[in-house]
Enzyme design. Structure first.
Site, short mmCIF file in Angstrom:
data_model
loop_
_atom_site.label_atom_id
_atom_site.label_comp_id
_atom_site.label_asym_id
_atom_site.label_seq_id
_atom_site.Cartn_x
_atom_site.Cartn_y
_atom_site.Cartn_z
N THR A 109 0.30 -14.40 2.87
CA THR A 109 1.15 -14.85 3.97
C THR A 109 2.08 -15.99 3.55
O THR A 109 3.20 -16.09 4.07
CB THR A 109 0.27 -15.28 5.16
OG1 THR A 109 -0.52 -14.15 5.57
CG2 THR A 109 1.10 -15.74 6.34
N LEU A 163 0.71 0.04 7.64
CA LEU A 163 0.90 0.51 6.25
C LEU A 163 2.11 1.43 6.10
O LEU A 163 2.08 2.44 5.40
CB LEU A 163 -0.36 1.21 5.75
CG LEU A 163 -1.58 0.30 5.59
CD1 LEU A 163 -2.84 1.11 5.32
CD2 LEU A 163 -1.36 -0.69 4.45
N SER A 210 0.64 -5.76 12.67
CA SER A 210 0.18 -4.40 12.96
C SER A 210 1.22 -3.43 12.41
O SER A 210 1.77 -2.60 13.14
CB SER A 210 -0.01 -4.21 14.47
OG SER A 210 -0.44 -2.91 14.76
N ILE A 243 -10.43 -11.43 0.96
CA ILE A 243 -10.65 -10.52 2.08
C ILE A 243 -9.34 -9.89 2.52
O ILE A 243 -8.27 -10.46 2.31
CB ILE A 243 -11.30 -11.24 3.28
CG1 ILE A 243 -10.41 -12.38 3.76
CG2 ILE A 243 -12.68 -11.76 2.93
CD1 ILE A 243 -10.86 -13.06 5.07
N GLY A 296 0.81 -1.21 0.00
CA GLY A 296 0.00 0.00 0.00
C GLY A 296 0.85 1.27 0.00
O GLY A 296 1.84 1.36 0.72
N CYS A 325 -8.64 1.56 5.57
CA CYS A 325 -7.90 2.58 6.32
C CYS A 325 -8.86 3.42 7.17
O CYS A 325 -10.02 3.62 6.80
CB CYS A 325 -7.15 3.51 5.37
SG CYS A 325 -5.95 2.69 4.32
N ASN A 327 -1.56 -0.76 -4.88
CA ASN A 327 -2.50 -0.67 -3.77
C ASN A 327 -2.46 0.74 -3.20
O ASN A 327 -1.41 1.24 -2.82
CB ASN A 327 -2.14 -1.70 -2.70
CG ASN A 327 -3.09 -1.68 -1.52
OD1 ASN A 327 -3.00 -0.83 -0.64
ND2 ASN A 327 -4.01 -2.64 -1.49
N GLY A 383 -6.89 -15.12 1.01
CA GLY A 383 -7.07 -15.48 2.41
C GLY A 383 -6.66 -16.92 2.64
O GLY A 383 -7.44 -17.85 2.43
#
Length: 313
Positions: A276, A84, A81, A201, A57, A140, A110, A253
């Site tokens: 991931t 971005l 966490s 997602i 992003g 966001c 993105n 996902g």
């Protein structure tokens, strides 16, 4: 030691898909935030052979991101966490996008923002850059609305998507958050406002606790949960949106194999993103493409588009 750079194997199966005007040579891209802009992974996979590279992003100006610790490994997945963190759109234009164009990659940027105006400003800045499509991350927080997440509120979704739509003629993919009561309500709002496709997602909201220290494992307590454990939730939401809207879907996902990807396509996705899995297997994208090919060859599928929404209920 150097690693051999991998490309998908040759096949007679037709793999090209059209994701809302974005023509992809195969249905596999990368999930934003898990592949940077592809440069580091190019040692392992030829990024030009992927359906697309979706960048991390980018915001108008650089964001520092969240305090550490901001990664936690949990059963069947991970929490992040990051916040971005990125150096801003001008850095992307000067360093990453020219490289992606040079190697021949199909590029999806993105786009992130903390306000409606910031989303528009990022897109306007990118209009003269080698970009094939935009993925608008509406997960966001909107500082104009007291920090409420844009993607959780229909009026906010309609406004940000319509503003972005007016700013570009390039394919506009809107990325949905799963942290809502009814994903189809948000999907319909994005479609009505001009989205060419939807991606879903984004991460689920979760947390992890260090019982011995009696403290959260993340500095900000909660973070985005991704990995194999989220796949059933993601599949369900893709299937729901496939039955709710008429625009194509980019499913993601917990995808780490070709069979995973095929399941998303059967549920209604036109293309898929690997996220991931890239952290544990830098060649995961090519493994997924090859796995789709293997499935199609075994099942007598000549064109991967035959799989889209082919679930028999």
């Amino acid at each position: 030691m150097t690693c051999a750079r991998r490309s998908p194997r040759e096949t007679s199966v037709k793999l090209g898909v059209n994701l809302g005007g974005l023509l992809m040579k195969n249905p596999v891209t990368t999930a934003s935030g898990t592949f940077a802009a592809g440069r580091e992974y190019h040692d392992f996979v030829d990024v030009s052979t992927l359906g697309a590279v979706t960048t991390k992003g980018v915001s108008l100006n650089g964001w520092e991101g969240n305090a550490s610790p901001r990664i936690a490994e949990v059963p069947s997945g991970m929490l992040n966490s990051i916040g971005l963190q990125n150096p801003g759109v001008e850095h992307l234009k000067a360093h990453e996008l020219p490289w992606l164009a040079e190697v021949g990659a199909t590029t999806v940027v993105n786009v992130s923002g903390h306000s409606f105006d910031e989303y528009v400003a990022v897109i306007e800045s990118l209009e003269d850059a080698p970009v094939d499509a935009y993925e608008v991350n509406i997960s966001c927080p909107n500082v104009d609305a007291g920090g409420m997440t844009m993607g959780c509120h229909v009026p906010s979704v309609e406004k940000v998507v319509s503003l972005c739509r007016a700013a570009t003629k390039r394919p506009l993919i809107v990325k949905l958050t799963p942290n809502v009561t009814d994903i189809t309500e948000i999907a319909r709002a994005a479609e009505a406002a001009g989205a060419d496709a939807l991606s879903l997602i984004n991460t689920l909201l979760g947390m992890a606790i260090d019982a011995k220290r009696r403290r959260p494992q993340l500095a900000r307590v909660v973070g985005g949960f991704s990995g194999p454990a989220v796949k059933p939730v993601a599949l369900r939401m893709v299937w729901q949106c496939h039955n709710a809207v008429d625009i194509p879907l980019l499913g993601m996902g917990g995808i780490s194999s070709g069979v995973d990807a095929v399941e998303f396509m059967l549920a209604g996705a036109t293309a898929v993103a690997v996220g991931t899995a890239n952290f544990s297997n830098p060649a995961a994208t090519v493994d997924v493409i090859d796995g789709i090919v293997e499935y199609c060859e075994e099942q007598g599928v000549r064109d991967v588009n035959e799989l889209i929404g082919a679930l028999q209920c």
